[in-house]
Design an enzyme around this catalytic site. Structure first.
Site, short mmCIF file in Angstrom:
data_model
loop_
_atom_site.label_atom_id
_atom_site.label_comp_id
_atom_site.label_asym_id
_atom_site.label_seq_id
_atom_site.Cartn_x
_atom_site.Cartn_y
_atom_site.Cartn_z
N ALA A 53 39.19 39.87 40.81
CA ALA A 53 40.23 40.09 41.82
C ALA A 53 41.42 40.84 41.22
O ALA A 53 42.03 41.69 41.87
CB ALA A 53 40.67 38.77 42.44
N GLY A 91 40.25 44.33 41.07
CA GLY A 91 40.08 44.82 42.45
C GLY A 91 41.40 45.09 43.14
O GLY A 91 41.53 46.04 43.91
N ASP A 92 42.40 44.25 42.87
CA ASP A 92 43.73 44.45 43.45
C ASP A 92 44.29 45.81 43.03
O ASP A 92 44.81 46.56 43.86
CB ASP A 92 44.65 43.31 43.01
CG ASP A 92 46.08 43.49 43.48
OD1 ASP A 92 46.30 43.58 44.71
OD2 ASP A 92 46.98 43.54 42.63
N ALA A 93 44.17 46.13 41.77
CA ALA A 93 44.69 47.41 41.26
C ALA A 93 43.91 48.59 41.83
O ALA A 93 44.50 49.61 42.20
CB ALA A 93 44.63 47.42 39.74
#
Length: 141
Positions: free
Chosen positions: A24, A27-29
Site C-alpha cells: 500500500a 501503491g499510494d505513491a
C-alpha cells in the site's frame, strides 16, 4: 541493474512475501504520481494549488473506496487476493477524514496498485487508471 528502479519487476513470490501495508505504501505513491501526471496533462496551465485541490478528489480515502468497489468485479482472482490482503491489514494509524471501512478499502486499493507496479503489470495498471478516469468523468466518485 538492481538500481534501475523505474524498470523493476519482482516475481509474484517475492511480492506475496511483502507486508500488505508495504504494498500500500508503494501503491499510494504510484497512484498519486498517476493522478498528478494525469491532471498536469489535462490542465496544463492550472495553478498548482488548484491542481492539488483536483488531486485530492482522486486520492482521498472515500474516493479510493468508491473506485475499488466499482472496479472489484473487473479484478482477477490474484488481484482480488492482493486487494483483500490490503483491506484486511491492521494499520497502526487511524483515518483522519474517513471512516474505518473506507480507509480499509482505500488501503486495499493501494496494495493492489503496489502489487501491479512491483510485478511490472503496466498494461493492467493502465487499464485500471483508464477505468478510474472514466468513472471520474461520469461523476461516480
Amino acid at each position: 541493474m538492481e538500481n534501475d528502479l523505474f524498470n523493476i519487476k519482482w516475481d509474484n513470490t517475492r511480492v506475496r512475501q511483502m507486508s500488505p501495508l508495504t504494498l500500500a505504501f508503494i501503491g499510494d505513491a504510484v497512484y498519486e504520481t498517476f493522478v498528478r501526471t494525469y491532471l498536469v496533462n489535462k490542465y496544463r496551465n492550472m495553478q498548482v494549488h488548484n491542481l492539488h485541490v483536483e488531486a485530492i478528489k482522486f486520492v482521498k480515502a472515500h474516493s479510493q473506496s468508491e473506485i475499488i468497489k466499482k472496479l472489484e468485479k473487473k479484478l482477477s482472482n490474484e488481484e482480488l487476493y492482493f486487494f483483500k490482503r490490503g483491506r484486511n491489514a491492521k494499520s497502526a494509524t487511524t483515518p483522519k477524514n474517513a471512516d474505518v471501512q473506507e480507509y480499509r478499502f482505500a488501503t486495499g486499493f493501494e496494495a493492489l496498485v503496489g502489487f501491479l507496479y512491483l510485478t511490472g503489470e503496466v498494461d493492467r495498471l493502465n487499464f485500471l487508471f483508464e477505468s478510474i478516469i472514466m468513472l471520474k468523468n461520469k461523476g461516480e466518485f
